[in-house]
Design a protein around this motif. Structure first.
Motif, PDB file in Angstrom:
ATOM      1  N   GLN A   1       6.148  51.889  46.075  1.00  0.00           N
ATOM      2  CA  GLN A   1       5.361  50.823  45.461  1.00  0.00           C
ATOM      3  C   GLN A   1       3.899  50.975  45.880  1.00  0.00           C
ATOM      4  O   GLN A   1       3.604  51.514  46.949  1.00  0.00           O
ATOM      5  CB  GLN A   1       5.879  49.444  45.895  1.00  0.00           C
ATOM      6  CG  GLN A   1       7.302  49.141  45.453  1.00  0.00           C
ATOM      7  CD  GLN A   1       7.435  49.052  43.934  1.00  0.00           C
ATOM      8  OE1 GLN A   1       6.512  48.606  43.253  1.00  0.00           O
ATOM      9  NE2 GLN A   1       8.580  49.484  43.411  1.00  0.00           N
TER      10      GLN A   1
ATOM     11  N   HIS B   1       7.208  54.365  52.931  1.00  0.00           N
ATOM     12  CA  HIS B   1       7.363  55.335  51.860  1.00  0.00           C
ATOM     13  C   HIS B   1       7.379  56.774  52.371  1.00  0.00           C
ATOM     14  O   HIS B   1       7.143  57.706  51.604  1.00  0.00           O
ATOM     15  CB  HIS B   1       6.234  55.197  50.842  1.00  0.00           C
ATOM     16  CG  HIS B   1       6.154  53.857  50.182  1.00  0.00           C
ATOM     17  ND1 HIS B   1       5.670  52.751  50.821  1.00  0.00           N
ATOM     18  CD2 HIS B   1       6.490  53.448  48.931  1.00  0.00           C
ATOM     19  CE1 HIS B   1       5.700  51.713  49.991  1.00  0.00           C
ATOM     20  NE2 HIS B   1       6.195  52.111  48.841  1.00  0.00           N
TER      21      HIS B   1
ATOM     22  N   ASN C   1      12.297  59.610  48.331  1.00  0.00           N
ATOM     23  CA  ASN C   1      12.928  58.779  47.311  1.00  0.00           C
ATOM     24  C   ASN C   1      11.853  57.984  46.579  1.00  0.00           C
ATOM     25  O   ASN C   1      11.577  56.825  46.896  1.00  0.00           O
ATOM     26  CB  ASN C   1      13.954  57.837  47.940  1.00  0.00           C
ATOM     27  CG  ASN C   1      14.753  57.082  46.887  1.00  0.00           C
ATOM     28  OD1 ASN C   1      14.546  57.270  45.682  1.00  0.00           O
ATOM     29  ND2 ASN C   1      15.664  56.232  47.324  1.00  0.00           N
TER      30      ASN C   1
ATOM     31  N   ARG D   1      11.769  56.578  43.853  1.00  0.00           N
ATOM     32  CA  ARG D   1      12.183  55.392  43.095  1.00  0.00           C
ATOM     33  C   ARG D   1      11.900  54.109  43.862  1.00  0.00           C
ATOM     34  O   ARG D   1      11.832  53.030  43.270  1.00  0.00           O
ATOM     35  CB  ARG D   1      13.664  55.485  42.746  1.00  0.00           C
ATOM     36  CG  ARG D   1      14.019  56.663  41.838  1.00  0.00           C
ATOM     37  CD  ARG D   1      15.504  56.724  41.573  1.00  0.00           C
ATOM     38  NE  ARG D   1      15.868  57.874  40.758  1.00  0.00           N
ATOM     39  CZ  ARG D   1      16.142  59.073  41.270  1.00  0.00           C
ATOM     40  NH1 ARG D   1      16.066  59.263  42.584  1.00  0.00           N
ATOM     41  NH2 ARG D   1      16.470  60.077  40.477  1.00  0.00           N
ATOM     42  N   GLU D   2      11.724  54.222  45.160  1.00  0.00           N
ATOM     43  CA  GLU D   2      11.462  53.041  45.978  1.00  0.00           C
ATOM     44  C   GLU D   2       9.978  52.867  46.293  1.00  0.00           C
ATOM     45  O   GLU D   2       9.591  51.886  46.929  1.00  0.00           O
ATOM     46  CB  GLU D   2      12.246  53.133  47.301  1.00  0.00           C
ATOM     47  CG  GLU D   2      13.755  53.142  47.118  1.00  0.00           C
ATOM     48  CD  GLU D   2      14.492  53.238  48.438  1.00  0.00           C
ATOM     49  OE1 GLU D   2      13.825  53.266  49.503  1.00  0.00           O
ATOM     50  OE2 GLU D   2      15.735  53.294  48.418  1.00  0.00           O
TER      51      GLU D   2
END
Length: 409
Positions: free
Chosen positions: A47, A38, A42, A44-45
């Motif tokens: 977790q 991470h 971005n 949106r990716e």
């Protein structure tokens, strides 16, 4: 620890045991995973690591959940001063606060809803937050104005029939990148002609509402603080029901004062936990590494620095605990000087000890091989995120001078 109630000491022992058994053994692995997968903007990716979710479940089962909330039915019912040492223990690890559901900005947002929210707002947002099912965001700082003066806010929150319309842009909105972030408490300008502290309002804005656009995540020294993130978000004529207003229109600053009091204790005590961990790392490294035929702590004034940091941390802790006691006994308004003071003192104490710990670790101190870079970013960011040092110092001066004016009257 000085001044702790029996109940606080019992919870502290349980948190310490949980950290030792469950958090520290997985910390390096979790942070490495986040950095590797991470380490980009971005969101949106992003977790939440599975280990974090598993640890949250264990903390919940252990009864170490929502300890920040002063409610005996929803949590442990601890006072500000009783919770403070628990926050310090959690602050020793970057990943710990979320595991106990005691992470910013959610704690502050939950306190706002707990104290000022309607029953419908509590059912919709507070209860899922308390269960750890969702995360939240607080939108206050703006890119277009000098946010050291919060009355400069330009984002508009304007009533239109049974709705309010939000238009503007916020940045450094903590938690905006979290995959479970569902709602933001947004503060904005409602009535430019009202008294300067009655112009603003707070409103609950679902992040999936039409017109809400997450523009980007902002990095601190190249680190995006995934999976939480500090982001920039725009509101383009976002319409929400007037029932989403917290309290009433124009009450934003009054609510903020209640939100930012205990929350500053939490921030400062977590920072002191990070300072303690940094000092431990500095001493361990300094005693185990040899250069020029001597342990590093015996070279130059490294040993004296350790002593100075020990004294500074202990002084800052006493200052913060005293402030917590003033809040508990007399309220947030009575602690205005002390709250401002700890916000100026504690992050600097943390920054200083981390800087020396990084120096002792050499090149490794600059890398993610150690937790020090995260602590340094935390320290430097806090000196702005809670308002710049200069504003806090001005508040302390103003409160101090009031005493002399009152004496003469």
């Amino acid at each position: 620890m000085f001044g702790l109630s029996e109940r606080s000491q019992q919870y502290l022992s349980r948190v310490q045991a949980f950290m030792k058994e469950h958090v520290y053994p997985l910390e390096a692995e979790i942070l490495a995973e986040v950095t590797q997968t991470h380490g980009h903007g971005n969101w949106r990716e992003w977790q939440v690591p599975e280990q974090i979710e598993a640890l949250k479940a264990k903390a919940h089962e252990a009864g170490l959940w929502n300890l920040f909330l002063p409610d005996a039915d929803l949590a442990a019912g601890l006072s500000t001063s009783e919770y403070a040492p628990l926050a310090e223990e959690m602050g020793r690890s970057i990943i710990a606060p979320e595991i106990f559901n005691c992470n910013a900005p959610d704690t502050g947002n939950m306190e706002v809803l707990y104290h000022f929210g309607t029953e419908a707002q509590k059912d919709t947002w507070l209860k899922p937050l308390l269960r750890g099912e969702i995360r939240s965001v607080f939108g206050m700082t703006e890119p277009q104005v000098a946010s050291s003066d919060a009355t400069n806010m330009e984002t508009r929150i304007v009533a239109d029939g049974d709705e309010v319309v939000i238009t503007g842009r916020k940045w450094w909105s903590t938690g905006l990148g979290h995959p479970n972030a569902k709602v933001a408490i947004v503060m904005g300008l409602t009535d430019p002609d009202a008294d300067r502290h009655q112009r603003h309002s707070m409103v609950l804005v679902p992040l999936d509402a039409p017109g809400v656009t997450i523009e980007r995540m902002l990095s601190v020294f190249g680190d995006y603080d995934a999976p939480y993130g500090h982001g920039e978000v725009s509101f383009d004529n976002v319409r929400v029901p007037k029932s989403n207003v917290i309290g009433k229109l124009g009450a934003g600053f009054a609510i903020a004062q209640g939100r930012l009091g205990p929350g500053r204790i939490h921030h400062c005590m977590r920072a002191l936990g990070a300072a303690e961990r940094s000092l431990e790392l500095m001493i361990t490294r300094g005693m185990s590494r040899v250069a020029f035929g001597q342990p590093l702590l015996k070279l130059g004034d490294n040993g004296t620095r350790v002593a100075k940091h020990r004294m500074a941390i202990d002084q800052a802790r006493l200052y913060t605990m005293y402030t917590a006691n003033v809040i508990d006994s007399a309220g947030v308004r009575a602690a205005a000087s002390e709250i401002a003071g700890i916000k100026a003192v504690v992050p600097t104490v943390l920054q200083n000890v981390v800087d020396d710990a990084m120096q002792i670790h050499g090149g490794g101190g600059l890398s993610h091989d150690y937790i020090l870079t995260g602590f340094y970013a935390m320290a430097r960011a806090l000196r702005l995120a809670d308002g710049p040092d200069e504003v806090h110092q001005a508040t302390v001066l103003r409160q101090e001078l009031k005493k002399y004016r009152q004496d003469k009257s």
